[in-house]
Design a protein around this motif. Structure first.
Motif, PDB file in Angstrom:
ATOM      1  N   ALA A  87       0.776  -1.066   0.145  1.00 53.08           N
ATOM      2  CA  ALA A  87      -0.215  -0.176  -0.034  1.00 53.08           C
ATOM      3  C   ALA A  87       0.703   1.297   0.082  1.00 53.08           C
ATOM      4  CB  ALA A  87      -0.968   0.005   1.035  1.00 53.08           C
ATOM      5  N   LYS A  88       1.920   1.265   0.638  1.00 54.61           N
ATOM      6  CA  LYS A  88       2.832   2.506   0.750  1.00 54.61           C
ATOM      7  C   LYS A  88       3.405   2.702  -0.522  1.00 54.61           C
ATOM      8  CE  LYS A  88       7.088   3.829   3.407  1.00 54.61           C
ATOM      9  NZ  LYS A  88       7.811   3.358   4.654  1.00 54.61           N
ATOM     10  N   HIS A 112      -3.195   5.730   5.843  1.00 60.35           N
ATOM     11  CA  HIS A 112      -2.477   6.682   6.214  1.00 60.35           C
ATOM     12  C   HIS A 112      -1.053   6.792   5.168  1.00 60.35           C
ATOM     13  CE1 HIS A 112      -4.772   7.143   9.665  1.00 60.35           C
ATOM     14  NE2 HIS A 112      -4.626   8.276   9.713  1.00 60.35           N
ATOM     15  N   ALA A 113      -0.537   5.276   5.070  1.00 63.02           N
ATOM     16  CA  ALA A 113       0.615   5.270   4.170  1.00 63.02           C
ATOM     17  C   ALA A 113       0.482   5.443   2.790  1.00 63.02           C
ATOM     18  CB  ALA A 113       1.005   3.538   4.567  1.00 63.02           C
ATOM     19  N   ALA A 114      -0.780   5.037   2.338  1.00 65.16           N
ATOM     20  CA  ALA A 114      -0.756   5.459   1.030  1.00 65.16           C
ATOM     21  C   ALA A 114      -0.730   6.841   0.664  1.00 65.16           C
ATOM     22  CB  ALA A 114      -2.114   4.481   0.253  1.00 65.16           C
ATOM     23  N   VAL A 115      -1.665   7.351   1.698  1.00 59.77           N
ATOM     24  CA  VAL A 115      -1.691   8.930   1.227  1.00 59.77           C
ATOM     25  C   VAL A 115      -0.720   9.505   1.588  1.00 59.77           C
ATOM     26  CG1 VAL A 115      -2.883  10.919   2.094  1.00 59.77           C
ATOM     27  CG2 VAL A 115      -4.186   9.194   1.978  1.00 59.77           C
ATOM     28  N   PHE A 123      -2.086   8.112  -4.429  1.00 57.91           N
ATOM     29  CA  PHE A 123      -3.680   8.575  -4.297  1.00 57.91           C
ATOM     30  C   PHE A 123      -4.750   7.651  -4.887  1.00 57.91           C
ATOM     31  CE2 PHE A 123      -1.222  12.747  -4.276  1.00 57.91           C
ATOM     32  CZ  PHE A 123      -1.167  12.817  -2.769  1.00 57.91           C
ATOM     33  N   GLU A 124      -4.298   7.038  -6.101  1.00 61.14           N
ATOM     34  CA  GLU A 124      -5.012   5.999  -6.745  1.00 61.14           C
ATOM     35  C   GLU A 124      -5.249   4.794  -5.859  1.00 61.14           C
ATOM     36  OE1 GLU A 124      -5.624   4.005 -11.299  1.00 61.14           O
ATOM     37  OE2 GLU A 124      -3.920   5.660 -10.683  1.00 61.14           O
ATOM     38  N   VAL A 125      -4.131   4.184  -5.244  1.00 63.62           N
ATOM     39  CA  VAL A 125      -4.307   3.170  -4.573  1.00 63.62           C
ATOM     40  C   VAL A 125      -5.073   3.577  -3.133  1.00 63.62           C
ATOM     41  CG1 VAL A 125      -3.009   1.436  -3.169  1.00 63.62           C
ATOM     42  CG2 VAL A 125      -2.108   2.088  -5.391  1.00 63.62           C
ATOM     43  N   ALA A 126      -4.746   4.813  -2.702  1.00 58.40           N
ATOM     44  CA  ALA A 126      -5.568   5.131  -1.447  1.00 58.40           C
ATOM     45  C   ALA A 126      -6.878   5.345  -1.674  1.00 58.40           C
ATOM     46  CB  ALA A 126      -4.916   6.381  -1.165  1.00 58.40           C
ATOM     47  N   LEU A 127      -7.434   5.722  -3.114  1.00 57.80           N
ATOM     48  CA  LEU A 127      -8.670   5.962  -3.026  1.00 57.80           C
ATOM     49  C   LEU A 127      -9.494   4.441  -3.161  1.00 57.80           C
ATOM     50  CD1 LEU A 127     -11.202   7.518  -3.934  1.00 57.80           C
ATOM     51  CD2 LEU A 127     -10.483   7.231  -6.213  1.00 57.80           C
ATOM     52  N   LYS A 128      -8.801   3.318  -3.665  1.00 62.85           N
ATOM     53  CA  LYS A 128      -9.434   2.173  -3.693  1.00 62.85           C
ATOM     54  C   LYS A 128      -9.349   1.496  -2.404  1.00 62.85           C
ATOM     55  CE  LYS A 128      -7.716   1.498  -8.427  1.00 62.85           C
ATOM     56  NZ  LYS A 128      -6.747   0.518  -9.378  1.00 62.85           N
ATOM     57  N   TYR A 175      -3.184  14.555  -9.927  1.00 59.87           N
ATOM     58  CA  TYR A 175      -4.194  15.732  -9.828  1.00 59.87           C
ATOM     59  C   TYR A 175      -5.673  15.119  -9.583  1.00 59.87           C
ATOM     60  CZ  TYR A 175      -7.352  19.613 -10.080  1.00 59.87           C
ATOM     61  OH  TYR A 175      -8.385  20.324  -9.736  1.00 59.87           O
ATOM     62  N   VAL A 176      -5.919  14.404 -10.684  1.00 56.52           N
ATOM     63  CA  VAL A 176      -7.366  13.709 -10.872  1.00 56.52           C
ATOM     64  C   VAL A 176      -7.505  12.800  -9.702  1.00 56.52           C
ATOM     65  CG1 VAL A 176      -8.655  12.205 -12.358  1.00 56.52           C
ATOM     66  CG2 VAL A 176      -7.441  14.184 -13.286  1.00 56.52           C
ATOM     67  N   SER A 177      -6.593  11.887  -9.500  1.00 57.42           N
ATOM     68  CA  SER A 177      -6.634  10.821  -8.371  1.00 57.42           C
ATOM     69  C   SER A 177      -6.790  11.716  -6.878  1.00 57.42           C
ATOM     70  CB  SER A 177      -5.386   9.822  -8.541  1.00 57.42           C
ATOM     71  OG  SER A 177      -5.315   9.373  -9.681  1.00 57.42           O
ATOM     72  N   ALA A 178      -5.995  12.662  -6.820  1.00 57.43           N
ATOM     73  CA  ALA A 178      -6.101  13.246  -5.388  1.00 57.43           C
ATOM     74  C   ALA A 178      -7.418  14.107  -5.562  1.00 57.43           C
ATOM     75  CB  ALA A 178      -4.974  14.532  -5.291  1.00 57.43           C
ATOM     76  N   LYS A 179      -7.785  14.673  -6.447  1.00 53.44           N
ATOM     77  CA  LYS A 179      -9.231  15.350  -6.558  1.00 53.44           C
ATOM     78  C   LYS A 179     -10.180  14.101  -6.234  1.00 53.44           C
ATOM     79  CE  LYS A 179     -12.022  18.406  -9.225  1.00 53.44           C
ATOM     80  NZ  LYS A 179     -12.290  19.155 -10.225  1.00 53.44           N
ATOM     81  N   GLU A 180     -10.517  13.057  -6.642  1.00 54.23           N
ATOM     82  CA  GLU A 180     -11.394  12.279  -6.358  1.00 54.23           C
ATOM     83  C   GLU A 180     -11.127  11.665  -5.029  1.00 54.23           C
ATOM     84  OE1 GLU A 180     -12.189   9.096  -9.004  1.00 54.23           O
ATOM     85  OE2 GLU A 180     -12.394  10.334 -10.951  1.00 54.23           O
ATOM     86  N   LEU A 181      -9.984  11.460  -4.591  1.00 57.79           N
ATOM     87  CA  LEU A 181      -9.926  10.904  -3.406  1.00 57.79           C
ATOM     88  C   LEU A 181     -10.345  11.991  -2.163  1.00 57.79           C
ATOM     89  CD1 LEU A 181      -8.548   8.800  -1.176  1.00 57.79           C
ATOM     90  CD2 LEU A 181      -6.413  10.265  -1.587  1.00 57.79           C
TER      91      LEU A 181
END
Length: 684
Positions: free
Chosen positions: A126-127, A167-170, A175-180, A259-265
């Motif tokens: 995840a990290k 937390h680790a992913a963010v 961000f894409e993995v963090a969203l999932k 940016y797109v992944s961070a915005k969706e997250l």
């Protein structure tokens, strides 16, 4: 001992060169390497298998595991200096998924082992944003749930310090993995780490992920051309290294994807995190209170305001508009923070919330500072800079990034000191217009008014801006004198020569000669004008208030005339070169004139960073002269407009009739018939 070092050097060199066959061959030599693939190679305790994982060659790792499988006994749980097993290293790369499957077939206990940072292999996946590896390890961990107790199972997703895989992913910017992960494990969204921070609060610190929104017109257009949709990220392309690629284009595409992944997250976390944004206390008007003893993490709204993450601020205020009244541990509102950190876009958003804005401007912090005091307390946000690395990096050790935390650096600016000071002065004037006389004269706990704080805090900037302006004016004056010398000399160096008897230029009637003459005179005129302006700057008093309009305007005009003089000189050179070609002069002379364009072009490009920020001064000049010109105000005719038409002695109707007749005469003069004359309205 000498032989051991020699053997290690041979094996290490083969790994470095990614020579898989040689590595496997050497590991089969039981005399030199008794432990085979588990032979320790480095001072950090890395075995051959650890090093093979860094090369991201699944075939090599699988071959080495097969060598171990043929042995009567082996220990796959060996750890290096930081406590990583071979599964920890493999978890950092999706390409090693087949090798990870084989590792767990040989020893499933690897899944439960943690390193010295209390991270399991699942945590590492995840990290480092390896979602395929994460999905596989998560599935394997669920299968072991019945065999282990709840505490051991919980370590897959949360460490003892309460930090989670989310937390680790963010924190690592995945961000894409963090969203999932957030969508799959929603209960982790509200979990707080040892510092009391949720994933949303950590995301609010990553201002670098939202910089795409602040890009200029040109860069913003390029971002839109990358093919990444802001509604939903594009389908990932195949990682085929073949074909032509532009590194800068790929980098901008990755930035847009981030940016797109961070915005969706951010949208998802704001919607699900219903706790962290409420952790605040009420604040009363102008009363000076004592600061709370316990310091809690700031709410996401205020953290995002500091970092300038407009997307997060918009999402929070859209779902929870009442959050705009929340304060931090020092009693500062969103307006205090936006002004202090110069996040004027966020300030303008709150300014549009008219009723709430009127209420918030009356608030002071625990030290009695109003929003006007904050203009003088300018602070730069300590940005979390992401190191620019490719998604898949071979021959790199993921452990090296564990001990190197994110770089905390001050946000840099490309503005010159004069523009910075001007912006501060204009901001003070802008905020002052919103504050009543009570708040303008209000003193804080140190007995200082807002103006006193501003003058005190900008004293160093004022001194530096004054010295910078003097140096710039002196250097520009020197350049202007040099250009004037060249332009003056060129006026007496007539292209094509002069008639020996009359002294009249031979090419006098040539249009290019006229262009040469006019541009040379204009170059000389603009140069002397810029020289006079720079001299007026050098003789000014450099008062603080002069940096609001007077000095920046003079600097802008000086640069404008200086660049115009250079442009005219370039045109003069171009006309001279054209005359030489027309008269079939030697190509050596043409080459010399052509080369002369190079330093002039470099000069223009070098002055652009100084000139472009000063262009905003045009806005203030237009605002000054705007009241002196008539303008349309709607259906109600202004008194000034009526006076204007009376002054020219015609009404609007008569003036329009006169214009129509004049246009008709104009077209008839060129032989147009009445039917062919276009209607005046069609010309507008």
């Amino acid at each position: 001992m000498e032989l051991i070092h020699k053997y290690n050097a041979a094996l290490y060199d083969a790994l470095k060169k990614e020579n898989s066959d040689e590595v496997v061959k050497l590991c089969q030599d039981g005399e030199k390497y008794p432990d085979g693939p588990l032979h320790i190679l480095t001072i950090h305790g890395d075995t051959v298998l650890h090093m093979a994982a860094y090369t991201v060659q699944s075939y090599l790792v699988t071959e080495l595991l097969d060598l171990l499988a043929n042995r009567s006994s082996y220990n796959l749980t060996v750890q290096n200096a930081v406590g990583n097993t071979i599964l920890h290293e493999a978890a950092a790369f999706d390409e090693l998924l087949p090798a990870a499957k084989k590792m767990l077939e040989m020893n499933s206990f690897l899944l439960l082992m943690t390193n010295k940072s209390e991270e399991t292999a699942l945590f590492r996946a995840a990290k480092f944003g390896q979602y395929q590896m994460f999905t596989f390890l998560d599935k394997e961990s669920l299968e072991t749930r019945a065999e282990i107790n709840a505490e051991d199972f919980n370590q897959f997703y949360q460490k003892k310090d309460n930090s989670t895989i989310l937390h680790a992913a963010v924190i690592s910017g995945q961000f894409e993995v963090a969203l999932k992960i957030a969508k799959r494990f929603e209960y982790l969204v509200c979990e707080k780490d040892e510092n009391g921070m949720t994933a949303l609060q950590h995301l609010a610190r990553h201002s670098w992920a939202f910089q795409v929104r602040k890009a200029g017109y040109l860069k913003g257009f390029i971002y839109k051309c990358t093919g990444v949709s802001e509604d939903r990220s594009i389908v990932p392309e195949s990682e085929d290294p073949r074909g032509w690629r532009v590194p800068l284009w790929e980098e901008m595409k990755e930035e847009m994807q981030t940016y797109v992944s961070a915005k969706e997250l951010a949208k998802f976390l704001v919607m699900k995190d219903t706790e962290s944004w409420t952790d605040t206390k009420p604040l009363e008007g102008i009363i000076v209170n004592t600061e709370p003893k316990k310091r809690n993490p700031e709410i996401p709204l205020l953290m995002a305001t500091k970092a300038g993450c407009e997307d997060i601020v918009e999402e929070i205020l859209k779902l929870y508009p009442q959050a705009v009244e929340h304060i931090d541990d020092k009693g500062r509102t969103i307006l205090h923070i936006a002004i202090m950190y110069r996040q004027l876009e966020i300030f303008e958003k709150v300014e549009k919330m008219a009723i709430l804005f009127k209420k918030l401007i009356q608030k002071t912090d625990y030290e009695g500072n109003s929003i006007l005091h904050m203009v003088g307390k300018k602070t730069e946000f300590k940005n979390e800079q992401r190191k620019k690395t490719t998604k898949k990096v071979k021959n790199s050790d993921p452990n090296k990034g564990e001990d190197n935390k994110k770089d905390h650096t001050l946000k840099e600016t490309n503005q010159n000191l004069v523009v910075q000071l001007q912006d501060d002065l204009l901001l003070f004037e802008r905020v002052k217009r919103h504050c009543s006389e009570l708040f303008y004269n209000n003193v804080n706990s140190k007995g200082q008014t807002a103006e006193q704080v501003f003058v005190l805090k900008t004293e160093d900037l004022h001194t530096e801006a004054k010295e910078w302006l003097k140096r710039t004016s002196e250097n520009s004056s020197l350049v202007a004198v040099l250009i004037a010398t060249v332009a003056f000399a060129a006026a007496y160096t007539v292209p094509g020569g002069s008639d020996d008897k009359t002294g009249v230029p031979i090419l006098l009637n040539n249009p290019l000669f006229i262009i040469f003459t006019v541009t040379d005179v204009l170059s000389l005129t603009c140069t002397f004008t810029s020289l006079v302006i720079f001299l007026s700057i050098l003789t000014s008093t450099f008062r603080l208030r002069d940096f609001k309009h007077s000095l920046p305007q003079k600097l802008m005009l000086g640069f404008t005339f200086l660049l115009l003089s250079v442009a005219m000189m370039m045109l003069s050179f171009a006309a001279t070169v054209a005359l030489m070609i027309r008269n079939k002069e030697r190509w050596t002379k043409i080459a010399l004139y052509t080369v002369a364009f190079l330093p002039v072009t470099i000069f223009v490009l070098s002055y652009m960073p100084l000139y472009l920020p000063s262009l905003k001064t045009f806005k203030y000049i237009i605002e000054i002269i705007k009241p002196y010109f008539p303008h349309y105000t709607g259906s109600i005719k202004s008194e000034n407009e009526t006076k204007f038409w009376k002054f020219i002695g015609k009404s609007k109707t008569k003036f329009r009739s006169f214009t129509i007749k004049s246009r008709s005469k104009f077209w008839r003069f060129f032989g147009k018939s009445k039917a062919e004359v276009p209607h005046p309205d069609s010309l507008v």
